[in-house]
Design a protein around this motif. Sequence first.
Motif, PDB file in Angstrom:
ATOM      1  N   ALA A   1       4.372   5.037 -14.238  1.00  0.00           N
ATOM      2  CA  ALA A   1       3.192   4.978 -13.236  1.00  0.00           C
ATOM      3  C   ALA A   1       3.061   3.523 -12.416  1.00  0.00           C
ATOM      4  O   ALA A   1       2.282   3.726 -11.204  1.00  0.00           O
ATOM      5  CB  ALA A   1       2.039   4.963 -13.931  1.00  0.00           C
ATOM      6  N   ALA A   2       3.997   2.170 -13.078  1.00  0.00           N
ATOM      7  CA  ALA A   2       4.097   1.363 -12.671  1.00  0.00           C
ATOM      8  C   ALA A   2       4.935   1.805 -11.635  1.00  0.00           C
ATOM      9  O   ALA A   2       4.442   0.540 -11.042  1.00  0.00           O
ATOM     10  CB  ALA A   2       3.836   0.044 -13.711  1.00  0.00           C
ATOM     11  N   LYS A   3       5.880   1.869 -12.214  1.00  0.00           N
ATOM     12  CA  LYS A   3       6.887   2.322 -11.360  1.00  0.00           C
ATOM     13  C   LYS A   3       6.354   2.787 -10.083  1.00  0.00           C
ATOM     14  O   LYS A   3       6.870   2.093  -8.429  1.00  0.00           O
ATOM     15  CB  LYS A   3       7.920   3.189 -11.622  1.00  0.00           C
ATOM     16  N   TYR A   4       5.868   3.428  -9.792  1.00  0.00           N
ATOM     17  CA  TYR A   4       5.075   4.443  -8.242  1.00  0.00           C
ATOM     18  C   TYR A   4       4.228   3.463  -8.097  1.00  0.00           C
ATOM     19  O   TYR A   4       4.326   3.141  -6.098  1.00  0.00           O
ATOM     20  CB  TYR A   4       4.331   5.672  -8.765  1.00  0.00           C
ATOM     21  N   ILE A   5       3.188   2.938  -8.306  1.00  0.00           N
ATOM     22  CA  ILE A   5       2.225   1.925  -7.689  1.00  0.00           C
ATOM     23  C   ILE A   5       3.039   0.043  -7.301  1.00  0.00           C
ATOM     24  O   ILE A   5       3.244   0.416  -5.815  1.00  0.00           O
ATOM     25  CB  ILE A   5       1.317   1.335  -8.562  1.00  0.00           C
ATOM     26  N   GLY A   6       4.499  -0.043  -8.115  1.00  0.00           N
ATOM     27  CA  GLY A   6       5.088  -0.832  -7.246  1.00  0.00           C
ATOM     28  C   GLY A   6       6.108  -0.294  -5.914  1.00  0.00           C
ATOM     29  O   GLY A   6       5.918  -0.837  -5.019  1.00  0.00           O
ATOM     30  N   ALA A   7       6.222   1.061  -6.657  1.00  0.00           N
ATOM     31  CA  ALA A   7       6.940   1.304  -4.893  1.00  0.00           C
ATOM     32  C   ALA A   7       5.770   1.593  -3.737  1.00  0.00           C
ATOM     33  O   ALA A   7       6.044   1.113  -2.713  1.00  0.00           O
ATOM     34  CB  ALA A   7       7.526   3.201  -5.280  1.00  0.00           C
ATOM     35  N   GLY A   8       5.187   2.226  -4.299  1.00  0.00           N
ATOM     36  CA  GLY A   8       3.782   1.915  -3.555  1.00  0.00           C
ATOM     37  C   GLY A   8       3.593   0.610  -2.444  1.00  0.00           C
ATOM     38  O   GLY A   8       3.367   0.313  -1.381  1.00  0.00           O
ATOM     39  N   LEU A   9       3.633  -0.554  -3.415  1.00  0.00           N
ATOM     40  CA  LEU A   9       3.237  -1.797  -2.280  1.00  0.00           C
ATOM     41  C   LEU A   9       4.480  -2.416  -2.242  1.00  0.00           C
ATOM     42  O   LEU A   9       3.980  -2.890  -1.049  1.00  0.00           O
ATOM     43  CB  LEU A   9       2.472  -3.607  -3.916  1.00  0.00           C
TER      44      LEU A   9
ATOM     45  N   ILE B   1       3.892  -1.387   7.120  1.00  0.00           N
ATOM     46  CA  ILE B   1       2.272  -1.625   8.545  1.00  0.00           C
ATOM     47  C   ILE B   1       2.781  -2.600   9.221  1.00  0.00           C
ATOM     48  O   ILE B   1       2.236  -2.419  10.708  1.00  0.00           O
ATOM     49  CB  ILE B   1       1.563  -1.682   7.337  1.00  0.00           C
ATOM     50  N   GLY B   2       3.567  -3.178   8.129  1.00  0.00           N
ATOM     51  CA  GLY B   2       3.930  -4.788   9.663  1.00  0.00           C
ATOM     52  C   GLY B   2       4.164  -4.989  10.304  1.00  0.00           C
ATOM     53  O   GLY B   2       4.090  -4.648  11.508  1.00  0.00           O
TER      54      GLY B   2
ATOM     55  N   PHE C   1      14.027  -2.219   5.799  1.00  0.00           N
ATOM     56  CA  PHE C   1      14.069  -3.152   4.249  1.00  0.00           C
ATOM     57  C   PHE C   1      12.969  -2.690   3.863  1.00  0.00           C
ATOM     58  O   PHE C   1      13.345  -2.585   1.877  1.00  0.00           O
ATOM     59  CB  PHE C   1      14.145  -4.915   5.083  1.00  0.00           C
ATOM     60  N   ALA C   2      11.735  -2.480   3.866  1.00  0.00           N
ATOM     61  CA  ALA C   2      10.859  -2.739   3.084  1.00  0.00           C
ATOM     62  C   ALA C   2      10.877  -1.145   1.946  1.00  0.00           C
ATOM     63  O   ALA C   2      10.516  -1.408   1.443  1.00  0.00           O
ATOM     64  CB  ALA C   2       9.120  -2.910   3.496  1.00  0.00           C
ATOM     65  N   PHE C   3      11.058  -0.113   3.211  1.00  0.00           N
ATOM     66  CA  PHE C   3      11.223   1.611   2.684  1.00  0.00           C
ATOM     67  C   PHE C   3      12.716   1.457   1.867  1.00  0.00           C
ATOM     68  O   PHE C   3      12.060   1.956   0.421  1.00  0.00           O
ATOM     69  CB  PHE C   3      11.550   2.090   3.965  1.00  0.00           C
ATOM     70  N   VAL C   4      13.710   0.992   1.905  1.00  0.00           N
ATOM     71  CA  VAL C   4      14.639   0.793   1.086  1.00  0.00           C
ATOM     72  C   VAL C   4      13.809   0.247  -0.018  1.00  0.00           C
ATOM     73  O   VAL C   4      14.966   0.779  -0.964  1.00  0.00           O
ATOM     74  CB  VAL C   4      16.372  -0.214   1.304  1.00  0.00           C
ATOM     75  N   ILE C   5      13.548  -0.631   0.049  1.00  0.00           N
ATOM     76  CA  ILE C   5      13.190  -1.448  -1.895  1.00  0.00           C
ATOM     77  C   ILE C   5      11.967  -0.615  -2.100  1.00  0.00           C
ATOM     78  O   ILE C   5      12.086  -0.556  -3.441  1.00  0.00           O
ATOM     79  CB  ILE C   5      12.633  -3.137  -1.044  1.00  0.00           C
ATOM     80  N   GLY C   6      11.072   0.190  -1.984  1.00  0.00           N
ATOM     81  CA  GLY C   6      10.231   1.455  -2.201  1.00  0.00           C
ATOM     82  C   GLY C   6      11.207   2.023  -3.230  1.00  0.00           C
ATOM     83  O   GLY C   6      11.105   2.931  -4.281  1.00  0.00           O
ATOM     84  N   LEU C   7      12.201   2.971  -2.120  1.00  0.00           N
ATOM     85  CA  LEU C   7      12.853   3.996  -3.326  1.00  0.00           C
ATOM     86  C   LEU C   7      13.550   2.969  -3.940  1.00  0.00           C
ATOM     87  O   LEU C   7      14.070   3.914  -5.166  1.00  0.00           O
ATOM     88  CB  LEU C   7      13.770   4.595  -1.858  1.00  0.00           C
ATOM     89  N   LEU C   8      13.755   2.345  -4.541  1.00  0.00           N
ATOM     90  CA  LEU C   8      14.396   1.780  -4.953  1.00  0.00           C
ATOM     91  C   LEU C   8      14.398   1.358  -6.393  1.00  0.00           C
ATOM     92  O   LEU C   8      14.368   1.471  -7.383  1.00  0.00           O
ATOM     93  CB  LEU C   8      15.695  -0.183  -4.601  1.00  0.00           C
TER      94      LEU C   8
END
Length: 74
Positions: free
Chosen positions: A5-13, A19-20, A63-70
């Motif tokens: 769950a923390a992994k999914y929350i971190g990826a979403g954040l 958005i920026g 870059f934000a998307f790649v970090i989320g995937l990582l």
Amino acid sequence: MEAEAAKYIGAGLATLGMIGSALGVGLIFSGFLQGATRNPSAAPGQFTNLILGAALAEALGIFAFVIGLLCLFA
């Protein structure tokens, strides 16, 4: 269970940076169009700056998307 769950929350954040990026690209094109309608003769000289700014803003979104995937898969 909690770690997943923390992994999914971190990826979403992490992907909130997209958005920026979207707001930045919108502001860049908005500023260009306002300037081009006020002074049409200067618009061709600013077109390269427009493309460079949009590319840099989009790169931050990717870059934000790649970090989320990582966060999800690493």
